[in-house]
Enzyme design. Structure first.
Site, PDB file in Angstrom:
ATOM      1  N   ARG A   1       6.491   4.104 -10.768  1.00  0.00           N
ATOM      2  CA  ARG A   1       5.979   3.219  -9.724  1.00  0.00           C
ATOM      3  C   ARG A   1       6.521   1.815  -9.954  1.00  0.00           C
ATOM      4  NH1 ARG A   1       1.539   6.289 -11.594  1.00  0.00           N
ATOM      5  NH2 ARG A   1       0.571   7.632 -10.002  1.00  0.00           N
TER       6      ARG A   1
ATOM      7  N   LYS B   1      -1.555   4.397 -13.505  1.00  0.00           N
ATOM      8  CA  LYS B   1      -2.826   4.015 -12.905  1.00  0.00           C
ATOM      9  C   LYS B   1      -3.978   4.304 -13.859  1.00  0.00           C
ATOM     10  CE  LYS B   1      -1.669   4.487  -7.997  1.00  0.00           C
ATOM     11  NZ  LYS B   1      -2.005   5.185  -6.731  1.00  0.00           N
TER      12      LYS B   1
ATOM     13  N   HIS C   1       9.172   2.435  -3.644  1.00  0.00           N
ATOM     14  CA  HIS C   1       8.454   3.706  -3.598  1.00  0.00           C
ATOM     15  C   HIS C   1       9.298   4.797  -2.949  1.00  0.00           C
ATOM     16  CE1 HIS C   1       4.533   5.214  -4.749  1.00  0.00           C
ATOM     17  NE2 HIS C   1       4.553   6.009  -3.694  1.00  0.00           N
TER      18      HIS C   1
ATOM     19  N   ARG D   1      10.955   6.676  -5.579  1.00  0.00           N
ATOM     20  CA  ARG D   1      10.010   7.603  -6.235  1.00  0.00           C
ATOM     21  C   ARG D   1       9.890   8.887  -5.407  1.00  0.00           C
ATOM     22  NH1 ARG D   1       5.499   7.884  -9.780  1.00  0.00           N
ATOM     23  NH2 ARG D   1       3.572   8.670  -8.843  1.00  0.00           N
TER      24      ARG D   1
ATOM     25  N   HIS E   1       0.617  12.049 -11.378  1.00  0.00           N
ATOM     26  CA  HIS E   1      -0.418  12.342 -10.390  1.00  0.00           C
ATOM     27  C   HIS E   1      -1.636  12.957 -11.063  1.00  0.00           C
ATOM     28  CE1 HIS E   1       2.558  12.562  -6.742  1.00  0.00           C
ATOM     29  NE2 HIS E   1       2.151  11.338  -7.001  1.00  0.00           N
TER      30      HIS E   1
ATOM     31  N   TYR F   1       5.446  16.728  -1.356  1.00  0.00           N
ATOM     32  CA  TYR F   1       6.905  16.743  -1.464  1.00  0.00           C
ATOM     33  C   TYR F   1       7.494  18.129  -1.236  1.00  0.00           C
ATOM     34  CZ  TYR F   1       6.117  12.148  -3.463  1.00  0.00           C
ATOM     35  OH  TYR F   1       5.719  10.851  -3.648  1.00  0.00           O
TER      36      TYR F   1
END
Length: 294
Positions: free
Chosen positions: A145, A169, A240, A243, A266, A275
């Site tokens: 990210r 995150k 992004h 990514r 994730h 995806y």
């Protein structure tokens, strides 16, 4: 209570500064609406009617459904916090429904364009040129990210084991492998870094400005946009996007979905599965072109 909620987001949920700021702005906007429209000073006392009226007002202002849904999510988090703390006895967002939004497949850069950006384009040999090249390579070859790239330091790179340690995150750490090609280019970038700033300090940020200070988000946006504008045919030009491209290209080449999930950091497989739609579209195109009965 607004201050307590923001404190909770920062120090207990460990939300990113961007998320905290977005939540705070949403709540302040709702607070202003309640005061102007209903004379309500304390939004902890708001009911379904006030919330519904705000949503209608946002739609009438022309705000997109996705943006409205994000604000609804903010209110839900806020009132759930108040419910758990005993401040309120009933969640006023219980009957609120999100607005319908069209499902969009994530865009990605075609392989031919990536090859032109990374292999054929000649970057300047000075620090800024080589840094720009590293930004493009690192985003595409690791799938990190924007915030993860900005906060990366030299000490997080282990060229001996060909790995990079990333803090994602909610302060969740993950390890991403580095390809031999990227490893070679990192060594070249390190040489230019040392020629420009003297010996690399392990606490130095990996991507910096010409004054050796940490790069900022808009700087990376400008770098990415500059080179994508030359070759990419996508409507978006953001970090992004690279990514998305990283994930899509891996899945197109047969990578395991769970492995891609771990590489992206994730929390759930559902976030990664989006995806697979791009991969399925490619499979359909191949089928229609190659199968005699298609």
């Amino acid at each position: 209570m607004l201050f307590s909620f923001i404190h909770y987001l920062e120090f207990e949920k460990r939300a990113s500064p961007h998320t905290v700021l977005a939540y705070q702005k949403d709540l302040e906007q709702f607070q202003l609406f309640c005061k102007d429209s209903f004379g309500l000073e304390d939004i902890s006392e708001a009911a379904y009617g006030e919330i519904r009226a705000w949503i209608v007002d946002l739609v009438e202002q022309g705000l997109g459904n996705s943006s409205v849904n994000r604000k609804i999510a903010t209110l839900r988090s806020f009132y759930k916090f108040l419910l758990r703390s005993g401040t309120i006895k009933k969640d006023p967002t219980f009957k609120i429904r999100v607005l319908k939004t069209p499902k969009k497949l994530p865009e990605f850069v075609q392989e031919e364009a990536i090859e032109k950006i990374l292999d054929e384009f000649v970057y300047t040999q000075d620090f800024e040129g080589q840094r720009d090249k590293m930004v493009m390579e690192f985003l595409y070859l690791t799938g990190v990210r924007l915030s993860e790239l900005l906060n990366l330091k030299w000490k997080d790179l282990d060229l001996y084991t060909s790995e990079v340690k990333v803090l994602g995150k909610r302060k969740k750490q993950r390890i991403i492998p580095i390809t031999n090609g990227l490893k070679k280019n990192i060594i070249s970038y390190q040489k230019v870094f040392e020629e420009t700033f003297s010996v690399v300090d392990q606490n130095d940020y990996f991507i910096v400005r010409i004054n050796r200070e940490q790069a900022y988000p808009m700087k990376i946006y400008r770098i990415v946009r500059k080179y994508l504008d030359l070759f990419a045919q996508t409507s978006k030009r953001s970090p992004h996007l690279l990514r998305h491209t990283f994930a899509t290209h891996l899945l197109n080449k047969g990578a395991d979905l769970n492995a891609v999930k771990d590489l992206l950091g994730h929390a759930s497989l559902a976030a990664t599965q989006v995806y697979t739609h791009n991969s399925m579209e490619k499979l359909k195109a191949v089928f229609e072109q190659a199968h005699p009965k298609a």
